[in-house]
Scaffold this active site. Sequence first.
Site, PDB file in Angstrom:
ATOM      1  N   ARG A   1       1.043  -1.337  -0.103  1.00  0.00           N
ATOM      2  CA  ARG A   1      -0.049   0.086  -0.072  1.00  0.00           C
ATOM      3  C   ARG A   1       1.004   1.239   0.148  1.00  0.00           C
ATOM      4  NH1 ARG A   1      -4.567   0.705   4.685  1.00  0.00           N
ATOM      5  NH2 ARG A   1      -2.588   1.015   5.798  1.00  0.00           N
TER       6      ARG A   1
ATOM      7  N   LYS B   1      -3.051   6.860   0.958  1.00  0.00           N
ATOM      8  CA  LYS B   1      -3.129   7.196   2.372  1.00  0.00           C
ATOM      9  C   LYS B   1      -2.084   8.331   2.720  1.00  0.00           C
ATOM     10  CE  LYS B   1      -2.404   4.342   6.873  1.00  0.00           C
ATOM     11  NZ  LYS B   1      -3.845   4.630   7.046  1.00  0.00           N
TER      12      LYS B   1
ATOM     13  N   GLU C   1     -16.629   4.949   5.160  1.00  0.00           N
ATOM     14  CA  GLU C   1     -15.763   3.939   6.149  1.00  0.00           C
ATOM     15  C   GLU C   1     -15.690   4.876   7.560  1.00  0.00           C
ATOM     16  OE1 GLU C   1     -11.835   3.845   4.282  1.00  0.00           O
ATOM     17  OE2 GLU C   1     -11.932   5.973   3.507  1.00  0.00           O
TER      18      GLU C   1
END
Length: 282
Positions: A52, A148, A180
């Site tokens: 990620r 992110k 979320e």
Amino acid sequence: MTRIAYLNGSFLPLEDTRISILDRGFLFADGIYEVTAVLDGRLVDTPRHMARLARSAREIGMRLRETTEQIETIERELIARNGLIEGLVYLQATRGTDADRDFLSAADLEPTLVMFTQAKALIDAPAARTGISVATVPDIRWGRRDIKSVMLLAQVLAKQEAVRAGAQDAWLVADGMVTEGASSTAWILTQGGTLVTRSKSHVTLPGCTGDALAALVGELGLTIDFRPFSVEEALAAKEAFNSAAGSLILPVVAIDGQPIGDGAPGPVTTRLRERYIAHARA
């Protein structure tokens, strides 16, 4: 014990770390981060976190100072130097420090890389035993939530609003649908026994803990429906929970002051948490 951090090639006491005020992470939130859980002195789900991290860097066209393999080695050394048994490793990478403030960075800028550890009870966390309440808050974040980014002001404001509403955390909502958690992946268990959570897209951050959990649910005879769910559907759910590296699997027992199920951590959430912890420790 002196807490040791890592900054641009050096291990040094946390209080001695210094980053220029011209660093682009400070001026423009031009950077990315990762938080990795540590259990029994070992990193959890590292391949997912490093994948990620690399993806986030590619998406914003930023070079990492070290390879992901080197970063993992540094994280392990940081855990050892701090004697960390249970908690987190925080990593932040920025585009670097420029000669002056400018929206366009110099082409040869050297990236910044900083890491530190944080002791935290993950296995025997009180919130895991009691569950938490969440408040729904409008999702005002930017459109590329799959990256992110260190640009977390919207999440800070959401968590502040949740606390003012008497909750412990926030679920972000757009057009009546739960996106979320403010720093987690949101899940519900329907009355029919199906787990529901959002599929991957630019709308949500792909959760490493959630991905690992998704690979384990079949062992418990459960299925996952990857789709959006509304606040109304969440309120009618049998169970609800968050997944995140900083809390593992955390039961949600109330939404906007309304109990979910019987208002206590549900049996499926409890089993999922136990199974995930077993995976993490293995």
